[in-house]
Design a protein around this motif. Sequence first.
Motif, short mmCIF file in Angstrom:
data_model
loop_
_atom_site.label_atom_id
_atom_site.label_comp_id
_atom_site.label_asym_id
_atom_site.label_seq_id
_atom_site.Cartn_x
_atom_site.Cartn_y
_atom_site.Cartn_z
N GLU A 16 76.69 41.06 -20.76
CA GLU A 16 77.32 42.36 -20.89
C GLU A 16 76.73 43.37 -19.92
OE1 GLU A 16 75.26 40.95 -22.95
OE2 GLU A 16 73.98 42.39 -24.03
N ALA A 17 77.48 44.42 -19.66
CA ALA A 17 77.01 45.52 -18.83
C ALA A 17 76.57 46.68 -19.72
CB ALA A 17 78.11 45.97 -17.89
N PHE A 18 75.55 47.39 -19.25
CA PHE A 18 75.07 48.59 -19.93
C PHE A 18 75.51 49.80 -19.11
CE2 PHE A 18 72.25 46.71 -23.09
CZ PHE A 18 72.15 45.41 -22.62
N PHE A 19 76.08 50.75 -19.80
CA PHE A 19 76.70 51.89 -19.11
C PHE A 19 75.83 53.13 -19.15
CE2 PHE A 19 81.11 50.88 -18.00
CZ PHE A 19 81.19 49.61 -18.50
N LEU A 41 80.04 53.91 -22.59
CA LEU A 41 80.51 52.79 -23.39
C LEU A 41 79.32 52.08 -24.03
CD1 LEU A 41 82.93 53.32 -21.40
CD2 LEU A 41 83.47 50.90 -21.71
N ARG A 80 84.43 39.04 -18.35
CA ARG A 80 83.91 38.50 -17.11
C ARG A 80 84.52 37.11 -17.02
NH1 ARG A 80 77.63 40.33 -16.02
NH2 ARG A 80 78.21 39.92 -13.86
N LEU A 116 82.85 42.84 -14.68
CA LEU A 116 83.43 43.07 -16.00
C LEU A 116 84.68 43.93 -15.81
CD1 LEU A 116 83.08 42.83 -19.07
CD2 LEU A 116 81.43 44.67 -18.97
N SER A 151 73.91 45.04 -15.23
CA SER A 151 73.73 43.87 -16.09
C SER A 151 72.74 42.91 -15.46
CB SER A 151 75.07 43.16 -16.35
OG SER A 151 75.50 42.47 -15.19
N LEU A 180 78.18 48.64 -26.27
CA LEU A 180 78.61 47.29 -26.63
C LEU A 180 78.68 47.13 -28.14
CD1 LEU A 180 79.21 44.38 -25.54
CD2 LEU A 180 76.79 43.91 -26.01
N TYR A 231 83.75 47.06 -26.41
CA TYR A 231 82.93 48.25 -26.30
C TYR A 231 83.59 49.40 -27.05
CZ TYR A 231 80.13 46.35 -22.40
OH TYR A 231 79.27 45.62 -21.60
N PHE A 250 84.12 40.78 -24.32
CA PHE A 250 83.32 41.87 -24.89
C PHE A 250 84.23 42.92 -25.52
CE2 PHE A 250 79.66 40.42 -22.47
CZ PHE A 250 80.23 39.85 -21.34
#
Lengths: 113, 113
Positions: free
Chosen positions: A101-104, B44, B94, B101, A95, B46, B36, B34
Amino acid sequence: DAGVIQSPRHEVTEMGQEVTLRCKPISGHDYLFWYRQTMMRGLELLIYFNNNVPIDDSGMPEDRFSAKMPNASFSTLKIQPSEPRDSAVYFCASSWGRSTEAFFGQGTRLTVV
Amino acid sequence: AQSVTQLDSHVSVSEGTPVLLRCNYSSSYSPSLFWYVQHPNKGLQLLLKYTSAATLVKGINGFEAEFKKSETSFHLTKPSAHMSDAAEYFCGMRYQAGTALIFGKGTTLSVSS
């Protein structure tokens, strides 16, 4: 950008062997997270980095697990020695910023036999 | 302690009926929240995020969620389910700027025709 890239996608190894999982975060992201997903425990945070520095490794299950981030574009999660109970899907995510948000990645499915 | 609780491990709906996936959080701070979605053998993705702007958040694929501070909830809804919505859904938080997260244990959504 290609997104978060993890390798390998699948890994089958024998108990006692060393396993190294790799992650390339999205360029410019300053946070990197490692998660483990199992049916029993869901999605667990193992460790996370900010600007290549480990911030919290309290989720690492035991000393057999270690993670490094030598530079902004690469991280590894190592298990040595591996055990059957380590079988899981391991996700890396990245992120940008402190609250976003985090990207996976697509995950690495690890099977230890 | 900071935590996320997804109140249902499995939700079943019929195609065309509303979807409600429930998420409560515990945080001493003003969190970012968030949702997901995870399709089988995928990472995952978003759906939507709340970061202290509007309390009603709209996401992709017709999903929306409402942040209710008084109830410490962030439930996910969709007016009409589609077969393609069948997947695992994760609520994440978060809890403070700069933290990782963390996720609830997930809710499996099944959609029948």
